[in-house]
Design an enzyme around this catalytic site. Structure first.
Site, PDB file in Angstrom:
ATOM      1  CD  GLU A 116      25.846  28.273  83.239  1.00  0.00           C
ATOM      2  OE1 GLU A 116      25.436  29.453  83.263  1.00  0.00           O
ATOM      3  OE2 GLU A 116      26.640  27.819  84.078  1.00  0.00           O
ATOM      4  CG  HIS A 139      28.973  26.795  78.247  1.00  0.00           C
ATOM      5  ND1 HIS A 139      30.132  27.509  78.425  1.00  0.00           N
ATOM      6  CD2 HIS A 139      28.865  25.986  79.326  1.00  0.00           C
ATOM      7  CE1 HIS A 139      30.687  27.147  79.572  1.00  0.00           C
ATOM      8  NE2 HIS A 139      29.940  26.225  80.134  1.00  0.00           N
ATOM      9  CG  HIS A 141      33.506  22.777  80.265  1.00  0.00           C
ATOM     10  ND1 HIS A 141      32.945  21.877  81.142  1.00  0.00           N
ATOM     11  CD2 HIS A 141      32.749  23.906  80.352  1.00  0.00           C
ATOM     12  CE1 HIS A 141      31.902  22.431  81.755  1.00  0.00           C
ATOM     13  NE2 HIS A 141      31.746  23.660  81.283  1.00  0.00           N
ATOM     14  CD  GLU A 169      41.091  27.540  58.160  1.00  0.00           C
ATOM     15  OE1 GLU A 169      40.507  27.265  59.215  1.00  0.00           O
ATOM     16  OE2 GLU A 169      41.053  26.840  57.150  1.00  0.00           O
ATOM     17  CG  HIS A 210      33.145  27.633  83.371  1.00  0.00           C
ATOM     18  ND1 HIS A 210      32.162  27.814  84.303  1.00  0.00           N
ATOM     19  CD2 HIS A 210      32.650  26.727  82.488  1.00  0.00           C
ATOM     20  CE1 HIS A 210      31.123  27.043  84.031  1.00  0.00           C
ATOM     21  NE2 HIS A 210      31.396  26.368  82.912  1.00  0.00           N
TER      22      HIS A 210
HETATM   23 ZN   LIG Z   1      30.265  25.028  81.844  1.00  0.00          ZN
END
Ligand SMILES: [Zn+2]
Length: 270
Positions: A116, A139, A141, A169, A210
């Site tokens: 990525e 990144h 999940h 918050e 994702h």
């Molecule tokens: Zn991912």
């Protein structure tokens, strides 16, 4: 020369990856982090520039020419970062308008940066244009945010408002809201460009079905951003199927924003 494994940026990266794994956000080789490093700090720990090898990036990012990043490796598991940082992480310097990355340290088994990488580097460009102090792109999940992309509509305003309503918050932590990308194939320049475009207006970008991208000035801030959104998603999934008796009203959200001196995303509150 100081030991790079004791560098504050390295210690913080190892702690963060370990913690993300512990949160269940980075199963197997899921997730990736990139952090812009200060060249002076890198020079304290590495003979500079000792180029181990050069890897083509497959994209252009002239804004990042000469910039140095600590980044997680492709196919590597966050759970293993703490046991072998030099194999699971790498330090790279972008050169030739970002078309090549010089490995300065790490990826010791001959590996390379995360698949990525385009989304990370393009997101850095987008965030640096908005906030010159942005250093981190992350990144992962997170389970509840991911689940929410199956049952909540993906309209960004609606998605943001739901998260804001789940906990007092939230609007303080991410007044810019969350942007949402409909499902796209990951690992491509296309999703990188689409993510970067979304990063221009918010520090959180959901990848439907994702995971999520977050950006911030340091690892703690970025982790906390994702952590807060994930908590809100968890609350949402606990109550989504129950009759609601009340919620945080727009008036309440405005009061919170005023009290904490943040500006909610334009047009997101009535
Ligand atoms: Zn991912």
């Amino acid at each position: 020369m100081k030991n790079i494994l004791n560098a504050p940026f390295m210690a913080e990266m190892i702690r963060t990856a370990t913690n993300m794994y512990a949160h269940g956000w980075d199963e197997r080789n899921g997730g990736n982090i990139s952090m812009l490093l200060d060249e002076a700090e890198v020079r304290e720990h590495l003979t500079f520039p000792a180029i181990v090898r050069t890897i083509p990036t497959g994209f252009e990012a002239p804004e990042l020419d000469g910039k140095i990043f600590l980044v997680t490796g492709t196919g590597k598991y966050f759970k293993n970062v703490q046991y072998d940082p030099a194999k699971n992480l790498g330090i790279v310097r972008l050169v030739n308008s970002g078309t090549e990355a010089e490995v300065l340290w790490g990826f010791s088994d001959g590996g390379k940066f995360t698949s990525e990488f385009p989304a990370h580097m393009m997101s850095h460009v987008a965030r640096l244009a908005v906030d010159p102090q942005n250093r981190v792109v992350m990144h992962c999940h997170p389970t509840n945010l991911l689940a929410m992309t199956y049952v909540h509509d993906l309209d960004e305003r609606s998605f943001t408002r739901t998260l804001w309503q789940m906990c007092t918050e939230c609007i303080v932590v991410f007044p810019d809201g969350v942007n949402v990308l409909p499902w796209m194939l990951c690992g491509t320049n296309e999703i990188g460009e689409a993510t970067a475009k979304k990063m221009a207006t918010a520090r959180l970008v959901i990848w439907a079905q994702h995971g999520i991208y977050g950006a911030g000035r340091d690892l703690d801030e970025t982790f906390g951003l994702i952590e807060t959104a994930e908590k809100a998603a968890e609350v949402y999934l606990m109550i989504a199927h129950l009759p609601w008796k009340q919620t945080l009203t727009d008036d309440a959200l405005k009061q919170i924003a005023a009290r904490y001196g943040v500006t909610p995303r334009e047009g997101y509150l009535e």
